[in-house]
Motif scaffolding. Structure first.
Motif, PDB file in Angstrom:
ATOM      1  N   LYS A   1    -126.945  -4.352  54.017  1.00  0.00           N
ATOM      2  CA  LYS A   1    -127.338  -2.632  53.156  1.00  0.00           C
ATOM      3  C   LYS A   1    -126.893  -3.827  51.259  1.00  0.00           C
ATOM      4  O   LYS A   1    -125.820  -4.120  51.410  1.00  0.00           O
ATOM      5  CB  LYS A   1    -125.647  -2.409  53.026  1.00  0.00           C
ATOM      6  CG  LYS A   1    -126.098  -1.672  54.737  1.00  0.00           C
ATOM      7  CD  LYS A   1    -124.413  -0.957  54.574  1.00  0.00           C
ATOM      8  CE  LYS A   1    -122.983  -1.252  54.529  1.00  0.00           C
ATOM      9  NZ  LYS A   1    -122.375  -0.532  54.440  1.00  0.00           N
TER      10      LYS A   1
ATOM     11  N   LYS B   1    -120.337   0.584  49.367  1.00  0.00           N
ATOM     12  CA  LYS B   1    -121.798   1.153  50.019  1.00  0.00           C
ATOM     13  C   LYS B   1    -122.805   0.149  50.349  1.00  0.00           C
ATOM     14  O   LYS B   1    -123.036  -0.360  51.488  1.00  0.00           O
ATOM     15  CB  LYS B   1    -122.037   1.676  49.404  1.00  0.00           C
ATOM     16  CG  LYS B   1    -121.433   3.397  48.865  1.00  0.00           C
ATOM     17  CD  LYS B   1    -122.077   3.881  47.841  1.00  0.00           C
ATOM     18  CE  LYS B   1    -120.926   5.568  47.562  1.00  0.00           C
ATOM     19  NZ  LYS B   1    -121.596   6.362  46.958  1.00  0.00           N
ATOM     20  N   ALA B   2    -122.360  -1.040  49.420  1.00  0.00           N
ATOM     21  CA  ALA B   2    -123.715  -2.113  49.750  1.00  0.00           C
ATOM     22  C   ALA B   2    -122.530  -3.481  50.722  1.00  0.00           C
ATOM     23  O   ALA B   2    -121.747  -4.323  50.027  1.00  0.00           O
ATOM     24  CB  ALA B   2    -123.839  -2.402  48.580  1.00  0.00           C
TER      25      ALA B   2
ATOM     26  N   SER C   1    -127.899  -3.171  47.326  1.00  0.00           N
ATOM     27  CA  SER C   1    -128.302  -2.429  46.127  1.00  0.00           C
ATOM     28  C   SER C   1    -128.513  -3.180  44.728  1.00  0.00           C
ATOM     29  O   SER C   1    -128.563  -3.753  44.582  1.00  0.00           O
ATOM     30  CB  SER C   1    -126.986  -1.887  45.722  1.00  0.00           C
ATOM     31  OG  SER C   1    -126.388  -1.116  44.025  1.00  0.00           O
TER      32      SER C   1
ATOM     33  N   SER D   1    -117.099  -0.898  46.020  1.00  0.00           N
ATOM     34  CA  SER D   1    -116.506   0.423  47.019  1.00  0.00           C
ATOM     35  C   SER D   1    -117.366   0.832  48.514  1.00  0.00           C
ATOM     36  O   SER D   1    -116.882   1.115  49.057  1.00  0.00           O
ATOM     37  CB  SER D   1    -117.189   2.015  46.455  1.00  0.00           C
ATOM     38  OG  SER D   1    -119.137   1.858  46.147  1.00  0.00           O
TER      39      SER D   1
ATOM     40  N   SER E   1    -124.774  -0.199  40.577  1.00  0.00           N
ATOM     41  CA  SER E   1    -124.631  -0.914  41.297  1.00  0.00           C
ATOM     42  C   SER E   1    -123.482  -2.064  42.382  1.00  0.00           C
ATOM     43  O   SER E   1    -123.104  -1.948  43.025  1.00  0.00           O
ATOM     44  CB  SER E   1    -125.994  -2.234  41.330  1.00  0.00           C
ATOM     45  OG  SER E   1    -126.297  -2.761  42.491  1.00  0.00           O
TER      46      SER E   1
ATOM     47  N   ALA F   1    -125.299  -6.443  45.654  1.00  0.00           N
ATOM     48  CA  ALA F   1    -125.630  -6.429  44.998  1.00  0.00           C
ATOM     49  C   ALA F   1    -126.519  -6.745  44.231  1.00  0.00           C
ATOM     50  O   ALA F   1    -125.809  -7.786  43.956  1.00  0.00           O
ATOM     51  CB  ALA F   1    -124.514  -5.158  44.521  1.00  0.00           C
TER      52      ALA F   1
ATOM     53  N   LEU G   1    -129.946   0.595  48.876  1.00  0.00           N
ATOM     54  CA  LEU G   1    -129.473   1.749  47.837  1.00  0.00           C
ATOM     55  C   LEU G   1    -129.668   1.219  46.089  1.00  0.00           C
ATOM     56  O   LEU G   1    -129.840  -0.173  45.603  1.00  0.00           O
ATOM     57  CB  LEU G   1    -128.019   1.698  47.595  1.00  0.00           C
ATOM     58  CG  LEU G   1    -127.658   1.698  49.260  1.00  0.00           C
ATOM     59  CD1 LEU G   1    -127.124   0.630  50.541  1.00  0.00           C
ATOM     60  CD2 LEU G   1    -125.871   2.933  48.236  1.00  0.00           C
TER      61      LEU G   1
ATOM     62  N   GLY H   1    -128.089   1.175  42.114  1.00  0.00           N
ATOM     63  CA  GLY H   1    -127.248   1.911  41.491  1.00  0.00           C
ATOM     64  C   GLY H   1    -127.184   3.475  40.529  1.00  0.00           C
ATOM     65  O   GLY H   1    -126.842   4.001  40.149  1.00  0.00           O
TER      66      GLY H   1
ATOM     67  N   ASN I   1    -121.242  -0.053  43.719  1.00  0.00           N
ATOM     68  CA  ASN I   1    -121.984   0.585  45.301  1.00  0.00           C
ATOM     69  C   ASN I   1    -121.488  -0.402  46.290  1.00  0.00           C
ATOM     70  O   ASN I   1    -120.868  -0.400  47.424  1.00  0.00           O
ATOM     71  CB  ASN I   1    -123.571   0.490  45.209  1.00  0.00           C
ATOM     72  CG  ASN I   1    -123.596   1.652  44.895  1.00  0.00           C
ATOM     73  OD1 ASN I   1    -123.822   2.278  45.406  1.00  0.00           O
ATOM     74  ND2 ASN I   1    -125.277   1.761  44.459  1.00  0.00           N
TER      75      ASN I   1
END
Length: 342
Positions: free
Chosen positions: A151, A216-217, A153, A214, A208, A220, A200, A202, A211
């Motif tokens: 994943k 989420k990614a 970002s 946290s 970013s 980055a 994703l 940012g 991301n």
């Protein structure tokens, strides 16, 4: 159904033309409107933006209005269509604005420590959470091979160090290492059959980074200068693969939700510094000369709210370690970034 469609169409037009609002100020002869990217639009940088505006007002007699944004394209469009007279954009953002309107030209960039263009660079980072860093090592060296399938970002596809430079590097590396025929467009979206499992954006370099921190990614892209006010070096050497950074205890939004979190750099690439640009249809030759004189003057260079001393806690736009200042620049200086699209 018809009303719903018309409502959606209206909302889309509002987004597209957000940079075109007459309230932005562009054509007013007594006002100079400066557009800022999301990275520099936060409340923590209000005083720094205002300080630059104050110096310009004192020296030119113009009233300065600041147009903050939450989207790269809004700032780019604003200066390209003349609703902003001036903007602080990344190199890629400048090139996009110039492509839309050749009357948009660079004025100055922050120099390097030498006070010249020779070292006028900042750094594009690929970062991972510290706990995952060892999985990106091959012996003592860090590598990007494991990013495939992760994943990822980016900042915005109009960002120089948050998309253009890292995407070019990823494409060149994987095409060289194997039989891939990867393109930058292949990195825009994730999912089944794609290079990344999820992509994703940012919206800003700060976004970013958050991301990543946290969860989420997994990886980055963001730059050093846009997060310097929020993080500090915890281990290793500045701007080198393997360096570990930690979010400061008093970090402002959006880092206040990830205080204490740590990340490691797995790739670092130098990038041409970001310019202040002007729309020369709005800004006549006399005002252009005034602005160049103001921006390269000692009033800016020695202003500690513009070029912030290294030991200062003030949240500013630029750091002062040696002879940093704003220096004149021309369009051709940005050709290395243009060439990334060739």
């Amino acid at each position: 159904m018809k009303k719903t469609f018309l409502s959606l169409l209206f909302l889309m037009m509002l987004v597209v033309f957000a940079g075109c609002s007459s309230s932005a100020g562009g054509g007013d002869g007594d006002t100079l409107t400066i557009a800022w990217l999301p990275n520099e639009s936060g409340a923590d940088l209000t005083e720094a933006r205002d300080e630059i505006g104050k110096v310009i007002e004192e020296k030119t007699g113009k009233k300065v209005e600041h147009q903050t944004t939450t989207d790269y394209i809004v700032a780019i469009e604003a200066v390209a269509n003349g609703n902003a007279d001036m903007a602080f954009l990344g190199a890629q953002g400048y090139i996009e604005a110039h492509n839309k309107n050749e009357k948009v030209l660079p004025l100055v960039v922050p120099s390097g420590a030498s006070g010249t263009l020779e070292d006028a660079v900042y750094y594009s980072w690929l970062a991972v959470n510290k706990a995952d860093a060892d999985s990106y090592k091959n012996g003592d060296e860090f590598g990007i091979d494991p990013i495939q399938g992760k994943k990822f970002s980016f900042v915005s596809n109009s960002s120089t160090s948050g998309f253009k430079v890292p995407s070019t590097g990823i494409v060149e590396y994987f095409n060289q290492e194997g039989d891939m025929k990867l393109t930058a467009e292949d990195l825009l979206e994730g999912g089944e059959g794609q290079f990344f499992s999820e992509v994703l954006y940012g919206g800003s370099h700060q976004g970013s980074a958050v991301n990543l921190l946290s969860g989420k990614a997994d990886v980055a892209a963001f730059c050093d200068t846009c997060v310097n006010n929020y993080v500090e070096l915890a281990d290793g050497e500045l701007n080198r693969p393997g360096a570990v950074y930690q979010v400061k205890e008093d970090a402002a939004e959006p880092f206040n939700t990830v205080v204490g979190k740590e990340f490691s750099l797995i790739s670092v690439t130098p990038v041409l510094n970001a310019p202040f640009v002007i729309n020369t249809e709005n800004v006549d030759e006399d005002l252009q000369a005034q602005l160049l004189e103001v921006m390269t003057s000692d009033d800016i260079t020695n202003n500690e709210k513009v070029f912030v001393p290294e030991d200062s806690e003030f949240s500013g736009l630029f750091k002062k370690s040696a002879d940093e200042r704003l220096v004149e620049v021309d369009d051709a200086w940005f050709n290395p970034i243009r060439e990334l699209s060739n």
